[in-house]
Design a protein around this motif. Structure first.
Motif, PDB file in Angstrom:
ATOM      1  N   THR A 104      49.300  30.221  45.684  1.00 23.61           N
ATOM      2  CA  THR A 104      48.672  30.790  44.489  1.00 23.61           C
ATOM      3  C   THR A 104      47.645  29.836  43.893  1.00 23.61           C
ATOM      4  N   ALA A 105      48.003  28.560  43.852  1.00 25.95           N
ATOM      5  CA  ALA A 105      47.107  27.577  43.256  1.00 25.95           C
ATOM      6  C   ALA A 105      45.849  27.365  44.090  1.00 25.95           C
ATOM      7  N   SER A 106      45.966  27.565  45.398  1.00 25.16           N
ATOM      8  CA  SER A 106      44.823  27.312  46.277  1.00 25.16           C
ATOM      9  C   SER A 106      44.025  28.571  46.582  1.00 25.16           C
ATOM     10  N   SER A 107      44.500  29.724  46.122  1.00 28.31           N
ATOM     11  CA  SER A 107      43.826  30.987  46.409  1.00 28.31           C
ATOM     12  C   SER A 107      42.841  31.329  45.297  1.00 28.31           C
ATOM     13  N   THR A 108      41.582  31.312  45.625  1.00 30.97           N
ATOM     14  CA  THR A 108      40.555  31.665  44.643  1.00 30.97           C
ATOM     15  C   THR A 108      40.753  33.090  44.146  1.00 30.97           C
ATOM     16  N   LEU A 109      41.067  33.994  45.064  1.00 33.44           N
ATOM     17  CA  LEU A 109      41.223  35.398  44.700  1.00 33.44           C
ATOM     18  C   LEU A 109      42.403  35.590  43.752  1.00 33.44           C
ATOM     19  N   ALA A 121      37.383  45.350  40.554  1.00 25.87           N
ATOM     20  CA  ALA A 121      37.120  45.035  41.951  1.00 25.87           C
ATOM     21  C   ALA A 121      35.758  44.348  42.105  1.00 25.87           C
ATOM     22  N   ALA A 122      34.790  44.814  41.350  1.00 26.30           N
ATOM     23  CA  ALA A 122      33.448  44.202  41.401  1.00 26.30           C
ATOM     24  C   ALA A 122      33.503  42.767  40.891  1.00 26.30           C
ATOM     25  N   GLU A 123      34.283  42.517  39.811  1.00 23.83           N
ATOM     26  CA  GLU A 123      34.429  41.147  39.298  1.00 23.83           C
ATOM     27  C   GLU A 123      35.058  40.233  40.347  1.00 23.83           C
ATOM     28  N   LEU A 124      36.085  40.747  41.001  1.00 20.15           N
ATOM     29  CA  LEU A 124      36.772  39.932  42.003  1.00 20.15           C
ATOM     30  C   LEU A 124      35.872  39.627  43.190  1.00 20.15           C
ATOM     31  N   SER A 125      35.017  40.562  43.541  1.00 18.08           N
ATOM     32  CA  SER A 125      34.127  40.359  44.673  1.00 18.08           C
ATOM     33  C   SER A 125      33.206  39.157  44.460  1.00 18.08           C
ATOM     34  N   VAL A 126      32.855  38.893  43.198  1.00 18.13           N
ATOM     35  CA  VAL A 126      31.978  37.767  42.881  1.00 18.13           C
ATOM     36  C   VAL A 126      32.617  36.449  43.301  1.00 18.13           C
ATOM     37  N   PHE A 127      33.946  36.348  43.185  1.00 15.17           N
ATOM     38  CA  PHE A 127      34.632  35.104  43.514  1.00 15.17           C
ATOM     39  C   PHE A 127      34.775  34.884  45.018  1.00 15.17           C
ATOM     40  N   LEU A 128      34.387  35.878  45.808  1.00 15.78           N
ATOM     41  CA  LEU A 128      34.485  35.763  47.263  1.00 15.78           C
ATOM     42  C   LEU A 128      33.182  35.290  47.872  1.00 15.78           C
ATOM     43  N   ARG A 129      32.173  35.026  47.057  1.00 19.47           N
ATOM     44  CA  ARG A 129      30.865  34.609  47.580  1.00 19.47           C
ATOM     45  C   ARG A 129      30.831  33.106  47.797  1.00 19.47           C
ATOM     46  N   ILE A 181      49.546  39.532  45.326  1.00 18.43           N
ATOM     47  CA  ILE A 181      49.091  38.169  45.031  1.00 18.43           C
ATOM     48  C   ILE A 181      48.794  37.987  43.547  1.00 18.43           C
ATOM     49  N   ALA A 182      48.740  39.070  42.790  1.00 19.20           N
ATOM     50  CA  ALA A 182      48.571  39.009  41.337  1.00 19.20           C
ATOM     51  C   ALA A 182      49.131  40.306  40.758  1.00 19.20           C
ATOM     52  N   ARG A 183      49.718  40.200  39.565  1.00 13.07           N
ATOM     53  CA  ARG A 183      50.312  41.415  38.981  1.00 13.07           C
ATOM     54  C   ARG A 183      50.547  41.223  37.488  1.00 13.07           C
ATOM     55  N   THR A 184      50.346  42.302  36.739  1.00 15.64           N
ATOM     56  CA  THR A 184      50.772  42.373  35.344  1.00 15.64           C
ATOM     57  C   THR A 184      51.559  43.666  35.173  1.00 15.64           C
ATOM     58  N   SER A 185      52.600  43.615  34.375  1.00  9.08           N
ATOM     59  CA  SER A 185      53.453  44.792  34.212  1.00  9.08           C
ATOM     60  C   SER A 185      53.818  44.967  32.752  1.00  9.08           C
ATOM     61  N   VAL A 186      53.530  46.146  32.220  1.00  8.74           N
ATOM     62  CA  VAL A 186      53.916  46.442  30.841  1.00  8.74           C
ATOM     63  C   VAL A 186      55.237  47.190  30.790  1.00  8.74           C
ATOM     64  N   THR A 187      55.533  47.930  31.847  1.00  7.95           N
ATOM     65  CA  THR A 187      56.823  48.600  31.999  1.00  7.95           C
ATOM     66  C   THR A 187      57.176  48.579  33.472  1.00  7.95           C
ATOM     67  N   ASN A 232      43.830  33.372  41.774  1.00  3.52           N
ATOM     68  CA  ASN A 232      43.544  32.740  40.483  1.00  3.52           C
ATOM     69  C   ASN A 232      42.579  33.588  39.657  1.00  3.52           C
ATOM     70  N   ALA A 233      41.594  34.175  40.316  1.00  9.44           N
ATOM     71  CA  ALA A 233      40.614  34.996  39.598  1.00  9.44           C
ATOM     72  C   ALA A 233      41.212  36.322  39.155  1.00  9.44           C
ATOM     73  N   ALA A 234      42.135  36.859  39.945  1.00  4.42           N
ATOM     74  CA  ALA A 234      42.662  38.196  39.669  1.00  4.42           C
ATOM     75  C   ALA A 234      43.557  38.234  38.443  1.00  4.42           C
ATOM     76  N   GLN A 235      44.383  37.211  38.262  1.00  7.71           N
ATOM     77  CA  GLN A 235      45.393  37.277  37.208  1.00  7.71           C
ATOM     78  C   GLN A 235      44.812  37.511  35.822  1.00  7.71           C
ATOM     79  N   PRO A 236      43.815  36.748  35.375  1.00  9.02           N
ATOM     80  CA  PRO A 236      43.277  37.017  34.028  1.00  9.02           C
ATOM     81  C   PRO A 236      42.580  38.369  33.908  1.00  9.02           C
ATOM     82  N   ILE A 237      41.993  38.842  34.997  1.00  9.15           N
ATOM     83  CA  ILE A 237      41.343  40.161  34.975  1.00  9.15           C
ATOM     84  C   ILE A 237      42.389  41.252  34.774  1.00  9.15           C
ATOM     85  N   LEU A 238      43.513  41.140  35.489  1.00 11.10           N
ATOM     86  CA  LEU A 238      44.580  42.123  35.345  1.00 11.10           C
ATOM     87  C   LEU A 238      45.204  42.062  33.952  1.00 11.10           C
ATOM     88  N   GLU A 239      45.391  40.849  33.442  1.00  8.44           N
ATOM     89  CA  GLU A 239      45.980  40.699  32.112  1.00  8.44           C
ATOM     90  C   GLU A 239      45.078  41.312  31.042  1.00  8.44           C
TER      91      GLU A 239
END
Length: 286
Positions: A112-117, A278-286, A149-155, A119-126
């Motif tokens: 998780t710490a070494s995965s750019t995707l 998805a578009a935001e996450l794609s930026v981190f893959l460049r 690899i990333a998740r947020t859950s309200v219920t 790390n980038a996904a968690q705050p976007i999902l939150e």
């Protein structure tokens, strides 16, 4: 005199052939493909097989149970467990039932710490969960499963608790459908040839032909909407996350309870948000 006519041959009913059932090979048998490879560490591979045998449904097992589940000999399982116990990754109780220990989390945390995707996904999902008050996830394809690899859950939206590292079958989940739909054709056909289509609910697609059709629809629409195929009451919507070269490397999804989330509302209310993430996450893959 009339010549004697030969008796008519009774018609033989044509019995339609049925495909032979897929034989599920054990994890140990799957390792045999590497036999003869001088660089392949068989002992390490067997240890990983033992680790992966533990699941939320079977968090504790004896050596005999692990041997049956993995296809490894009891002696091989015992050596793997001995090593894992000595290193602090596993332990046993007084009944000699083994389980994984918290130290195992260091391996997941390293990824998780070494995965750019991730790390980038968690705050976007939150951020989306905070705004929309729904559960969102990002997953990748690993073998025949999706892995969160990333998740947020309200219920809780499923009977099982999903978290980072959870695995679900690809063929009957919205995220899995997205990841399968954008596979190269040869890889998709290989998957379909070995996949086991378990019928989880009356709605589950259970044939390769029907899945092919569903995947074509995913590519045409640019998203997957799966209605109660994995669990009754669970409905989910997923979109692809693309790398700069166009390859789909992950997927982001929304999941919710079917009774309160009509399919049309999922598409009209949430699809734009998912595509934006998805578009935001794609930026981190460049």
């Amino acid at each position: 005199m009339n010549p004697t006519l030969p008796a008519a041959t009774p018609a033989v009913p044509v019995i339609p052939s049925t495909p032979a059932p897929k034989v599920k090979i054990s994890p140990a048998t799957a390792l045999e493909v590497y036999t003869g490879d001088p660089n392949f560490m068989a002992s390490l591979a067997r240890g990983l097989v033992v680790i992966q045998a533990f699941t939320p449904q079977t968090p504790q097992m004896t050596i005999s149970q692990l041997s049956v589940r993995t296809g490894l000999s009891r002696a091989a399982v015992r050596r793997c467990l001995y090593t894992l116990v000595k290193l602090g990754f596993a332990g046993s109780d007084e009944t000699q039932r083994y389980s994984l220990r918290p130290k195992m989390l260091t391996l997941a945390n390293t990824y998780t710490a070494s995965s750019t995707l991730a790390n980038a996904a968690q705050p976007i999902l939150e951020r989306m969960s905070s705004t929309l008050h729904e559960s969102f996830s990002v997953a990748t394809l690993d073998g025949d499963d999706i892995v969160y690899i990333a998740r947020t859950s309200v219920t809780r939206v499923m009977s099982v608790d999903l978290h980072i590292g959870s695995r679900l079958p690809a063929f009957c989940t919205s995220m899995g459908r997205v990841l399968l739909a954008y596979l190269p054709q040869d890889q998709l056909e290989l998957y379909l040839s070995r996949a086991t289509f378990t019928q989880f609910t009356p709605r589950t697609i259970t044939s390769a032909d029907k899945l092919r059709l569903a995947l074509r629809n995913v590519r045409r629409n640019g998203y997957a909407l799966v209605d109660q195929e994995l669990e009754i009451g669970l409905r989910s919507l997923a979109v692809p996350v693309q790398a700069p070269n166009g390859r789909v490397v992950a997927t982001v999804n929304l999941s919710g309870h079917a009774p309160r989330m009509p399919m049309l509302e999922m598409q009209t209310r949430f699809l734009t948000h998912l595509r934006g993430a998805a578009a935001e996450l794609s930026v981190f893959l460049r």
